[in-house]
Motif scaffolding. Structure first.
Motif, PDB file in Angstrom:
ATOM      1  N   SER A  42      43.274  38.520  32.624  1.00 23.90           N
ATOM      2  CA  SER A  42      43.604  39.369  33.768  1.00 23.90           C
ATOM      3  C   SER A  42      44.955  38.996  34.359  1.00 23.90           C
ATOM      4  O   SER A  42      45.741  39.870  34.751  1.00 23.90           O
ATOM      5  N   GLY A  43      45.259  37.687  34.425  1.00 19.56           N
ATOM      6  CA  GLY A  43      46.526  37.251  34.982  1.00 19.56           C
ATOM      7  C   GLY A  43      47.710  37.705  34.148  1.00 19.56           C
ATOM      8  O   GLY A  43      48.709  38.196  34.690  1.00 19.56           O
ATOM      9  N   MET A  44      47.623  37.556  32.832  1.00 19.32           N
ATOM     10  CA  MET A  44      48.741  37.971  31.983  1.00 19.32           C
ATOM     11  C   MET A  44      48.888  39.490  31.953  1.00 19.32           C
ATOM     12  O   MET A  44      50.002  40.012  31.893  1.00 19.32           O
ATOM     13  N   THR A  45      47.771  40.209  32.007  1.00 12.19           N
ATOM     14  CA  THR A  45      47.859  41.671  32.042  1.00 12.19           C
ATOM     15  C   THR A  45      48.521  42.128  33.331  1.00 12.19           C
ATOM     16  O   THR A  45      49.402  43.005  33.319  1.00 12.19           O
ATOM     17  N   ALA A  46      48.109  41.538  34.453  1.00 10.76           N
ATOM     18  CA  ALA A  46      48.741  41.885  35.729  1.00 10.76           C
ATOM     19  C   ALA A  46      50.232  41.582  35.679  1.00 10.76           C
ATOM     20  O   ALA A  46      51.064  42.401  36.105  1.00 10.76           O
ATOM     21  N   SER A  84      35.903  50.724  25.906  1.00  9.94           N
ATOM     22  CA  SER A  84      36.773  51.747  26.491  1.00  9.94           C
ATOM     23  C   SER A  84      36.678  51.715  28.008  1.00  9.94           C
ATOM     24  O   SER A  84      35.610  51.414  28.564  1.00  9.94           O
ATOM     25  N   PRO A  85      37.800  52.014  28.705  1.00  9.88           N
ATOM     26  CA  PRO A  85      39.094  52.425  28.161  1.00  9.88           C
ATOM     27  C   PRO A  85      40.086  51.280  27.970  1.00  9.88           C
ATOM     28  O   PRO A  85      41.289  51.524  27.866  1.00  9.88           O
ATOM     29  N   ALA A  86      39.614  50.036  27.926  1.00  9.00           N
ATOM     30  CA  ALA A  86      40.521  48.890  27.857  1.00  9.00           C
ATOM     31  C   ALA A  86      41.301  48.839  26.545  1.00  9.00           C
ATOM     32  O   ALA A  86      42.356  48.197  26.482  1.00  9.00           O
ATOM     33  N   GLU A  87      40.799  49.533  25.512  1.00 10.97           N
ATOM     34  CA  GLU A  87      41.536  49.516  24.243  1.00 10.97           C
ATOM     35  C   GLU A  87      42.918  50.139  24.387  1.00 10.97           C
ATOM     36  O   GLU A  87      43.826  49.869  23.587  1.00 10.97           O
ATOM     37  N   GLU A  88      43.112  50.974  25.434  1.00 12.93           N
ATOM     38  CA  GLU A  88      44.431  51.560  25.670  1.00 12.93           C
ATOM     39  C   GLU A  88      45.476  50.470  25.890  1.00 12.93           C
ATOM     40  O   GLU A  88      46.617  50.573  25.420  1.00 12.93           O
ATOM     41  N   SER A 226      41.671  38.808  40.675  1.00 15.77           N
ATOM     42  CA  SER A 226      41.433  39.594  39.459  1.00 15.77           C
ATOM     43  C   SER A 226      40.484  38.831  38.559  1.00 15.77           C
ATOM     44  O   SER A 226      40.256  37.630  38.732  1.00 15.77           O
ATOM     45  N   GLY A 227      39.907  39.529  37.584  1.00 11.28           N
ATOM     46  CA  GLY A 227      39.051  38.887  36.600  1.00 11.28           C
ATOM     47  C   GLY A 227      37.844  38.212  37.219  1.00 11.28           C
ATOM     48  O   GLY A 227      37.259  38.698  38.189  1.00 11.28           O
ATOM     49  N   MET A 228      37.473  37.069  36.660  1.00 12.57           N
ATOM     50  CA  MET A 228      36.268  36.393  37.117  1.00 12.57           C
ATOM     51  C   MET A 228      36.415  35.785  38.503  1.00 12.57           C
ATOM     52  O   MET A 228      35.417  35.494  39.160  1.00 12.57           O
ATOM     53  N   ALA A 229      37.641  35.592  38.981  1.00 11.21           N
ATOM     54  CA  ALA A 229      37.811  35.187  40.376  1.00 11.21           C
ATOM     55  C   ALA A 229      37.245  36.243  41.308  1.00 11.21           C
ATOM     56  O   ALA A 229      36.695  35.932  42.365  1.00 11.21           O
ATOM     57  N   PHE A 243      35.635  41.608  27.205  1.00  8.76           N
ATOM     58  CA  PHE A 243      36.871  41.374  27.958  1.00  8.76           C
ATOM     59  C   PHE A 243      37.550  42.625  28.469  1.00  8.76           C
ATOM     60  O   PHE A 243      38.661  42.561  28.991  1.00  8.76           O
ATOM     61  N   GLY A 244      36.902  43.781  28.344  1.00  8.11           N
ATOM     62  CA  GLY A 244      37.534  44.999  28.836  1.00  8.11           C
ATOM     63  C   GLY A 244      37.856  44.931  30.309  1.00  8.11           C
ATOM     64  O   GLY A 244      38.939  45.325  30.761  1.00  8.11           O
ATOM     65  N   ALA A 245      36.913  44.416  31.097  1.00  9.06           N
ATOM     66  CA  ALA A 245      37.131  44.337  32.544  1.00  9.06           C
ATOM     67  C   ALA A 245      38.281  43.408  32.890  1.00  9.06           C
ATOM     68  O   ALA A 245      38.981  43.630  33.889  1.00  9.06           O
ATOM     69  N   MET A 246      38.478  42.356  32.094  1.00  6.42           N
ATOM     70  CA  MET A 246      39.571  41.443  32.396  1.00  6.42           C
ATOM     71  C   MET A 246      40.922  42.156  32.307  1.00  6.42           C
ATOM     72  O   MET A 246      41.798  41.996  33.163  1.00  6.42           O
ATOM     73  N   LEU A 247      41.088  42.968  31.260  1.00 10.09           N
ATOM     74  CA  LEU A 247      42.329  43.717  31.091  1.00 10.09           C
ATOM     75  C   LEU A 247      42.489  44.787  32.159  1.00 10.09           C
ATOM     76  O   LEU A 247      43.543  44.910  32.797  1.00 10.09           O
ATOM     77  N   LEU A 248      41.443  45.558  32.378  1.00  5.17           N
ATOM     78  CA  LEU A 248      41.510  46.647  33.344  1.00  5.17           C
ATOM     79  C   LEU A 248      41.659  46.114  34.764  1.00  5.17           C
ATOM     80  O   LEU A 248      42.333  46.732  35.608  1.00  5.17           O
TER      81      LEU A 248
END
Length: 262
Positions: A42-46, A84-88, A226-229, A243-248
């Protein structure tokens, strides 16, 4: 075998170059737009989306690697699930996936970590390893989080008492995972922020993914999760090696931060 002539360089120059360019980086880092704590998914995606939008972003990671919980996969199996939709997001950064049923994908953990980290760096994120964030900076009128205090992880591990350096930021994102370390410190030291931390619940993957994404965002002025925090701060269930939620979550909180710090 062809002879290879290697450039000779004096030892003192090696040190001089490293010190000079490290200090140049740090002179910029101490006044950042966004500080992200934790180089997990989540951190790197943000960071990727914030840097793409032109913000000056630094990610502090206490370990000497990035990826957070990705690398451990499921009980050290080297695959994780993305839905889905994290595969985007993964398509955007070039990660290969295998669709195992409609909207459900299997991803290799090493490729996931490497390409997400590379995408963040290529977008302009500065990732610093071996740095621990152990406190926040705050300001009043209005009360807000305005940066972080950092130390070398190795210094903390040694048990030495060394004062930190300070890094200012318009927004601080806690992406530290299950313990929500930065929000926990801020909640304890700044009770006037009125941040309650009920703690993460046990697993309920079917609902946890969406709840984590929806609830990621501002916790207090200048402070985000974000993420599990987010699961820790909002009392949400955990979800395991999906891990979809982590990315989204990372993308969603980036959008929130961009809206707040224009």
């Amino acid at each position: 075998m062809q002879e290879v002539k290697i450039k000779q360089i004096d030892e003192k120059k090696i040190s001089q170059y490293i010190i000079k360019y490290t200090m140049e980086d740090w002179m910029n880092i101490v006044d950042s737009d966004v500080v992200i704590v934790g180089a997990g998914p989540s951190g790197m995606t943000a960071g990727y989306y914030l840097a793409k939008a032109g913000k000056r972003v630094v990610v502090f990671e206490r370990r000497l690697s990035f990826g957070g919980g990705i690398g451990g996969g499921a009980m050290n199996f080297h695959k994780v699930v993305i839905e889905s939709p994290a595969e985007e997001i993964l398509k955007e950064i070039g990660v290969r996936m295998t669709e195992v049923e409609s909207g459900v994908f299997i991803v290799d953990t090493a490729e996931f970590m490497a390409k997400l980290g590379a995408a963040a760096v290529d977008a302009g994120v500065k990732i610093l390893h071996g740095v621990t964030v152990d406190d926040v900076i705050f300001r009043e009128d209005p009360l807000r989080v305005a940066g972080v205090a950092v130390e070398w992880t190795s210094t903390q591990m040694s048990g030495l008492h060394v004062d930190p350096l300070f890094v200012s930021a318009k927004a601080v994102l806690d992406a530290t995972g299950h313990d929500a370390e930065i929000i926990s410190v801020a909640s304890r030291k700044l009770p006037e922020l009125n941040v309650q931390i009920p703690g993460e619940k046990s697993a309920y993957s079917e609902i946890a993914e969406e709840l984590v994404v929806v609830n990621s965002g501002k916790v207090a002025e200048g402070l985000y999760s974000s993420g599990m925090a987010t699961a820790e701060v909002r009392g949400l269930p955990r979800m395991g090696p999906i891990f979809g939620a982590m990315l989204l979550s990372g993308r969603k909180v980036a959008e929130d931060i961009l809206r707040d710090i224009r």
